[in-house]
Design a protein around this motif. Structure first.
Motif, mmCIF file in Angstrom:
data_model
loop_
_atom_site.group_PDB
_atom_site.id
_atom_site.type_symbol
_atom_site.label_atom_id
_atom_site.label_comp_id
_atom_site.label_asym_id
_atom_site.label_seq_id
_atom_site.Cartn_x
_atom_site.Cartn_y
_atom_site.Cartn_z
ATOM 1 N N ALA A 1 -8.632 -0.765 2.422
ATOM 2 C CA ALA A 1 -8.151 -1.635 1.346
ATOM 3 C C ALA A 1 -7.733 -2.996 1.888
ATOM 4 C CB ALA A 1 -6.986 -0.972 0.622
ATOM 5 N N ASP B 1 1.151 4.400 -2.645
ATOM 6 C CA ASP B 1 0.967 5.795 -2.230
ATOM 7 C C ASP B 1 1.496 5.966 -0.818
ATOM 8 O OD1 ASP B 1 0.263 8.372 -1.651
ATOM 9 O OD2 ASP B 1 -1.895 8.101 -1.925
ATOM 10 N N ALA C 1 -0.804 7.790 1.622
ATOM 11 C CA ALA C 1 -2.192 7.340 1.816
ATOM 12 C C ALA C 1 -2.519 7.338 3.303
ATOM 13 C CB ALA C 1 -2.371 5.943 1.224
ATOM 14 N N ARG D 1 -7.827 0.951 -5.074
ATOM 15 C CA ARG D 1 -8.347 1.895 -4.078
ATOM 16 C C ARG D 1 -7.290 2.878 -3.587
ATOM 17 N NH1 ARG D 1 -11.850 -1.641 0.276
ATOM 18 N NH2 ARG D 1 -12.858 -3.105 -1.172
ATOM 19 N N LEU D 2 -6.029 2.518 -3.774
ATOM 20 C CA LEU D 2 -4.933 3.287 -3.175
ATOM 21 C C LEU D 2 -4.204 4.176 -4.172
ATOM 22 C CD1 LEU D 2 -3.649 0.250 -1.161
ATOM 23 C CD2 LEU D 2 -4.355 2.388 -0.090
ATOM 24 N N THR E 1 -7.547 4.922 4.696
ATOM 25 C CA THR E 1 -7.647 4.402 3.331
ATOM 26 C C THR E 1 -6.954 3.054 3.208
ATOM 27 O OG1 THR E 1 -7.731 6.654 2.432
ATOM 28 C CG2 THR E 1 -7.116 4.891 0.908
ATOM 29 N N VAL E 2 -5.766 2.943 3.812
ATOM 30 C CA VAL E 2 -5.029 1.676 3.772
ATOM 31 C C VAL E 2 -5.815 0.593 4.497
ATOM 32 C CG1 VAL E 2 -2.921 0.492 4.480
ATOM 33 C CG2 VAL E 2 -2.797 2.825 3.581
ATOM 34 N N ALA F 1 0.824 -1.208 0.000
ATOM 35 C CA ALA F 1 0.000 0.000 0.000
ATOM 36 C C ALA F 1 0.859 1.259 0.000
ATOM 37 C CB ALA F 1 -0.946 -0.007 1.203
#
Length: 325
Positions: free
Chosen positions: A31, A20, A23, A161-162, A27-28, A16
Motif C-alpha cells: 500500500a 488494521d 495487517a 487495500r488495508l 500488505t502495508v 495503515a
C-alpha cells in the motif's frame, strides 16, 4: 518515550495500522509502495522508541459489560499514585491527569454490577485522598479513537487495500472461555503477537487460535487499536470536554461533533454533563478556536467544562508494558 520525527513513510505506517493493526508488513508495504523490510524496520523502531504499539481491545458490549467515564478529585499529593493504580487495572483505559493535576479521568468497562460497585462504592470512596468521585454511564458513542482523522495520511485507494473484512454492525453476544482470556490478555500487551506465540500460551494449534481470533473480530467483540500519543502527529494539546446539552438536541450535537476533526471521542452519558468528548489540538490557540468557533455554533449546548490533559498514564491496552519488538 524518545523524541522521534515522523517522515512520510512513518505517517503512512501509522495510518495503515490505524486502519488494521494486524495487517501484515507485506500488505502495508504494498500500500505504501516501499519494501516489506522497510515497513518492518520502521515499525520496530517506532515501537522500541515507545512512539506506538498495536493492542487488542475487547468491545465490552458483546460481553455484556457496561462502560463508564469516571472523574475523581484527589488531594494534590495523591493524584499521581491514584492514577497509576487505576492505570494498572485491566478494566480501565484512557487514564488522564487533568487541569491542575488534582483531577483524574478514566474509562472503565465493568463486567458485572458487583465489580462496578466494588470499585465505585467501596474501593474509591475508601481511599481517603480521593475527595470526590462522579461516574457517568456511557450510553452511545458517536466518535471513537480508532477513527480519529488526525492520523489520516494515505490516499483513499491506499487505505482501501488495508481495510479488513466488515464486522458485525451490532456486536454479537460472545462467551469467552479460559483460552480466550489468556489470548486477549496477551493481545492487550501486543496486538501483533504472532499466532505461534498465542498458541504456545494456550496449548492450542496456531490454526485454532487464528480461527478463533478471526471469529471474535468478525463478531465485533475484538478489535485492534493503535496506542499512539497525538503529540507524535503534531497534536500535543489534549482536553476532555464535559458538556450539558438540551436533551432534544443531544443526539444531533453528538453526531455533529463526531464530524469535527479535533474530536477523537464523543459519547452520550448520564449525569449533569450528558455528553463527554475528547479533543486533540495543535496548541492552546487551536483549542480556543475549536471552542469558540465550532462548539459555540451548536445551539443546543448549554455549557461546556474544558479540562486540559496534563499527563496520560494509559490510553488503551495494558499500561506500563515495555517495548518488545
Amino acid at each position: 518515550m524518545e523524541t522521534v520525527t515522523l517522515d512520510a513513510v512513518d505517517r503512512g505506517l501509522v495510518h495503515a495500522l490505524q486502519i488494521d493493526g494486524r495487517a501484515s508488513f507485506r500488505t502495508v508495504a504494498e500500500a505504501l509502495g516501499v519494501s516489506e523490510n522497510t515497513v518492518a524496520r520502521r515499525y520496530r523502531r517506532l515501537r522500541s522508541a515507545g512512539v506506538l504499539r498495536v493492542v487488542g481491545v475487547v468491545n465490552g458490549v458483546a460481553l455484556g459489560h457496561s462502560s463508564w467515564a469516571l472523574r475523581l478529585q484527589c488531594t494534590p499529593d495523591a493524584a499521581g499514585a491514584v492514577a497509576a493504580a487505576l492505570a494498572a487495572r485491566p478494566d480501565t483505559s484512557y487514564v488522564h491527569l487533568l487541569s491542575g493535576g488534582t483531577e483524574i479521568s478514566c474509562n472503565v468497562q465493568s463486567p458485572s454490577a458487583a465489580e462496578r460497585d466494588a470499585l465505585l462504592l467501596h474501593k474509591l470512596p475508601r481511599t481517603s485522598r480521593v475527595t470526590a468521585v462522579s461516574a457517568h454511564l456511557l450510553l452511545r458513542a458517536t466518535a471513537l479513537p480508532a477513527a480519529w482523522p488526525g492520523a489520516t495520511w494515505l490516499s483513499e485507494e491506499q487505505a482501501g487495500r488495508l481495510r479488513p473484512a466488515p464486522v458485525a454492525a451490532v456486536p454479537e453476544p460472545v462467551a469467552l472461555d479460559d483460552q480466550d482470556r489468556v489470548v486477549l490478555e496477551l493481545l492487550a500487551r501486543d496486538g501483533r503477537a504472532g499466532y505461534r506465540e498465542l498458541a504456545a500460551a494456550t496449548g492450542s494449534a496456531d490454526s485454532t487460535v487464528k480461527r478463533r481470533l478471526d471469529a471474535l473480530r468478525r463478531s465485533g467483540a475484538l478489535g485492534y487499536a493503535l496506542d499512539l500519543s497525538p503529540a507524535a502527529l503534531g497534536f500535543p494539546t489534549e482536553a476532555r470536554l464535559w458538556m450539558s446539552v438540551r436533551p432534544s438536541g443531544l443526539l444531533q450535537v453528538a453526531q455533529a461533533m463526531a464530524e469535527h476533526p479535533e474530536v477523537c471521542f464523543a459519547a452520550l452519558c448520564t449525569g449533569p454533563s450528558n455528553l463527554v468528548a475528547a479533543v486533540n489540538c495543535r496548541d492552546a490557540e487551536d483549542l480556543c478556536r475549536y471552542l469558540t468557533e465550532r462548539v459555540a455554533t451548536l445551539d443546543a449546548v448549554r455549557s461546556v467544562e474544558t479540562a486540559p490533559v496534563i499527563r496520560t498514564l494509559k490510553r488503551t491496552g495494558t499500561a506500563g508494558i515495555p517495548a518488545s519488538r
